[in-house]
Design a protein around this motif. Structure first.
Motif, mmCIF file in Angstrom:
data_model
loop_
_atom_site.group_PDB
_atom_site.id
_atom_site.type_symbol
_atom_site.label_atom_id
_atom_site.label_comp_id
_atom_site.label_asym_id
_atom_site.label_seq_id
_atom_site.Cartn_x
_atom_site.Cartn_y
_atom_site.Cartn_z
ATOM 1 N N ARG A 23 -151.590 -40.692 -81.602
ATOM 2 C CA ARG A 23 -150.613 -40.682 -80.514
ATOM 3 C C ARG A 23 -150.601 -39.343 -79.787
ATOM 4 O O ARG A 23 -150.421 -39.275 -78.575
ATOM 5 C CB ARG A 23 -149.218 -41.008 -81.052
ATOM 6 C CG ARG A 23 -149.027 -42.454 -81.478
ATOM 7 C CD ARG A 23 -147.561 -42.757 -81.743
ATOM 8 N NE ARG A 23 -147.041 -41.979 -82.848
ATOM 9 C CZ ARG A 23 -147.053 -42.376 -84.116
ATOM 10 N NH1 ARG A 23 -147.585 -43.554 -84.438
ATOM 11 N NH2 ARG A 23 -146.552 -41.622 -85.076
ATOM 12 N N ILE A 61 -149.095 -50.543 -83.075
ATOM 13 C CA ILE A 61 -149.672 -49.249 -82.723
ATOM 14 C C ILE A 61 -150.329 -49.258 -81.348
ATOM 15 O O ILE A 61 -150.282 -48.265 -80.621
ATOM 16 C CB ILE A 61 -150.675 -48.795 -83.811
ATOM 17 C CG1 ILE A 61 -151.094 -47.353 -83.544
ATOM 18 C CG2 ILE A 61 -151.889 -49.725 -83.871
ATOM 19 C CD1 ILE A 61 -151.834 -46.707 -84.695
ATOM 20 N N GLU A 75 -147.669 -48.699 -78.785
ATOM 21 C CA GLU A 75 -147.209 -47.318 -78.826
ATOM 22 C C GLU A 75 -148.212 -46.384 -78.151
ATOM 23 O O GLU A 75 -147.826 -45.466 -77.412
ATOM 24 C CB GLU A 75 -146.988 -46.890 -80.280
ATOM 25 C CG GLU A 75 -145.842 -47.633 -80.968
ATOM 26 C CD GLU A 75 -145.724 -47.257 -82.429
ATOM 27 O OE1 GLU A 75 -146.545 -46.431 -82.889
ATOM 28 O OE2 GLU A 75 -144.830 -47.786 -83.108
ATOM 29 N N LEU A 76 -149.493 -46.619 -78.381
ATOM 30 C CA LEU A 76 -150.511 -45.775 -77.774
ATOM 31 C C LEU A 76 -150.585 -45.966 -76.264
ATOM 32 O O LEU A 76 -150.898 -45.032 -75.517
ATOM 33 C CB LEU A 76 -151.872 -46.069 -78.405
ATOM 34 C CG LEU A 76 -152.041 -45.594 -79.856
ATOM 35 C CD1 LEU A 76 -153.310 -46.175 -80.461
ATOM 36 C CD2 LEU A 76 -152.060 -44.074 -79.933
ATOM 37 N N GLU A 135 -147.839 -43.861 -73.699
ATOM 38 C CA GLU A 135 -147.906 -42.469 -73.252
ATOM 39 C C GLU A 135 -149.306 -41.925 -73.482
ATOM 40 O O GLU A 135 -150.132 -42.533 -74.182
ATOM 41 C CB GLU A 135 -146.891 -41.611 -74.005
ATOM 42 C CG GLU A 135 -147.058 -41.667 -75.510
ATOM 43 C CD GLU A 135 -145.965 -40.937 -76.259
ATOM 44 O OE1 GLU A 135 -146.147 -40.701 -77.465
ATOM 45 O OE2 GLU A 135 -144.948 -40.600 -75.629
ATOM 46 N N ARG A 187 -154.647 -41.892 -71.017
ATOM 47 C CA ARG A 187 -155.257 -42.498 -72.206
ATOM 48 C C ARG A 187 -155.890 -43.829 -71.816
ATOM 49 O O ARG A 187 -155.246 -44.689 -71.212
ATOM 50 C CB ARG A 187 -154.214 -42.695 -73.300
ATOM 51 C CG ARG A 187 -154.750 -43.403 -74.547
ATOM 52 C CD ARG A 187 -153.700 -43.402 -75.638
ATOM 53 N NE ARG A 187 -153.479 -42.050 -76.148
ATOM 54 C CZ ARG A 187 -152.329 -41.625 -76.659
ATOM 55 N NH1 ARG A 187 -151.275 -42.436 -76.703
ATOM 56 N NH2 ARG A 187 -152.221 -40.391 -77.104
ATOM 57 N N ARG A 189 -146.544 -45.956 -90.121
ATOM 58 C CA ARG A 189 -146.544 -44.949 -89.064
ATOM 59 C C ARG A 189 -146.935 -43.573 -89.601
ATOM 60 O O ARG A 189 -147.592 -42.794 -88.900
ATOM 61 C CB ARG A 189 -145.168 -44.874 -88.399
ATOM 62 C CG ARG A 189 -144.859 -46.047 -87.481
ATOM 63 C CD ARG A 189 -143.451 -45.922 -86.903
ATOM 64 N NE ARG A 189 -143.285 -44.684 -86.152
ATOM 65 C CZ ARG A 189 -143.585 -44.527 -84.869
ATOM 66 N NH1 ARG A 189 -144.077 -45.532 -84.188
ATOM 67 N NH2 ARG A 189 -143.396 -43.374 -84.264
#
Length: 377
Positions: free
Chosen positions: A84, A102, A105-106, A109, A121, A318
């Protein structure tokens, strides 16, 4: 506390006595499942050492897809937190990463640390993809399958395959990334895929930075692997038949042992939900279950569910580490709180699996063994 013998409800002490008698009379017992809190898994290894049992977690197939590749050539891995914070490119292999949190989440941001800080990203997918909610670039794996596609990608990255290729663009993106991360499920890509992936990551690290990030299985397999490592110095499929831990992924595969008639008793440990294998019905079994029905095995003993009824150390996806988890909530039917009960300790009437296993060990240590030597298989 609930307990059953042959489907009939009994008091807990009677079930524990029956379980101890069943295990004491076995020449080649196996402890399987191991989907439980770390303390219970440790207690299972301790009991197996005492009675000469072998062990095989329900997550064994997934674990050994990774462990085999790790043993043969090593691996360069990272953690979710590092991914991250640093990754400017993420490659998701297959379908499994898209079913986890995940990827979302990646996608939310970009990197904030390291050389890639401030860059956008890029999310890539090989042989899988989401439902369109997360923007990404998808590449087909081809008819040969995901493992073969990873091997082809490795050849392209290293320059061993020349000419135009459908995965040439993906190879170029990986080489240009400042910090790449490859997400994968070991069970999905298999042992061959894991070996190819580790080689791909090593090749990329000749010129840039890239790391593999395996997804944890839902059965505490990563925690079991750590308990096995600090208890035996080896992987989780071990046997104590000769009085010391012997590691053999094929020999101590519980399903194979049951099919070959090599085990005459079993202990199934699953304080957390885990699929019950069909071979349990063919072997006299003691089952320690967090959510029992009573007819799963010859002897069934209900235990506290870690993270719900009691606090426990569990694998934290996590953090990619074993971490303490408090119970979710106190049951409504509990009487007035005991001010002397420590937070996270089991509630009245609820026994942790580790306590049952310790009681079994005490009973077996106190009674003479009917067999002077255990079978070696």
């Amino acid at each position: 506390m609930t307990a059953w013998i042959n489907g009939q409800a009994v008091v807990r002490d009677e079930a524990v006595a029956a379980a101890a008698a069943l295990l004491a009379g076995a020449r080649s017992p196996v402890f399987a499942g191991l989907c439980a809190e770390t303390a219970a898994v440790q207690a299972a290894f301790d009991l197996a050492r005492v009675i000469g049992a072998s062990l095989d977690p329900v997550a064994g197939s997934s674990l050994y897809a990774d462990l085999g590749a790790l043993a043969s050539g090593g691996a360069m891995t990272t953690t979710p937190a590092e991914a991250r914070g640093r990754a400017d490119l993420v490659l998701a292999l297959g379908a499994a990463p898209w079913a986890s949190d995940i990827v979302t989440e990646l996608a939310a941001e970009g990197p904030v640390r390291g050389r890639a800080a401030g860059r956008s990203r890029t999310l890539l997918a090989l042989g899988g993809g989401g439902d369109g909610a997360v923007q990404h670039i998808a590449y087909p794996a081809g008819e040969a399958g995901l493992a073969a596609a990873i091997g082809l990608l490795r050849g392209l990255v290293a320059g061993r395959i020349a000419g135009p290729h459908p995965l040439a663009d993906l190879a170029a993106r990986l080489r240009e990334a400042l910090y790449g991360v490859v997400l994968y499920d070991p069970a999905e890509i298999g042992a061959l895929g894991a070996e190819m992936l580790n080689g791909l990551v090593k090749d990329l690290n000749e010129t840039t930075r890239c790391f593999a990030l395996p997804l944890g299985d839902p059965y505490q397999g990563r925690a079991v692997a750590q308990v096995a490592a600090w208890s035996t110095g080896q992987g989780p499929r071990v046997g104590y038949g000769r009085g010391h831990p012997e590691h053999d992924p094929w020999r101590f595969d519980a399903e194979r042992q049951a099919a070959a008639g090599e085990v005459d008793a079993a202990l199934w440990l699953a304080s957390l939900p885990a699929p019950l294998p069909t071979w349990i019905r063919t072997v006299p079994t003691v089952a320690l279950l967090g959510e029992p029905k009573g007819d799963e095995a010859r002897v069934v003993i209900g235990v506290g569910v870690p993270g719900e009824a009691l606090g426990a150390a569990l694998w934290h996806p996590r953090r990619a580490a074993i971490a303490w988890q408090e119970p979710r909530q106190e049951p409504r039917q509990e009487p007035q709180q005991d001010p002397q009960r420590e937070p996270g300790s089991p509630l009245p009437g609820i026994s942790p699996a580790a306590a049952i296993l310790a009681e079994l060990q005490a009973r077996l240590a106190a009674s003479p063994a009917p067999h002077p030597e255990r079978a070696s298989c």
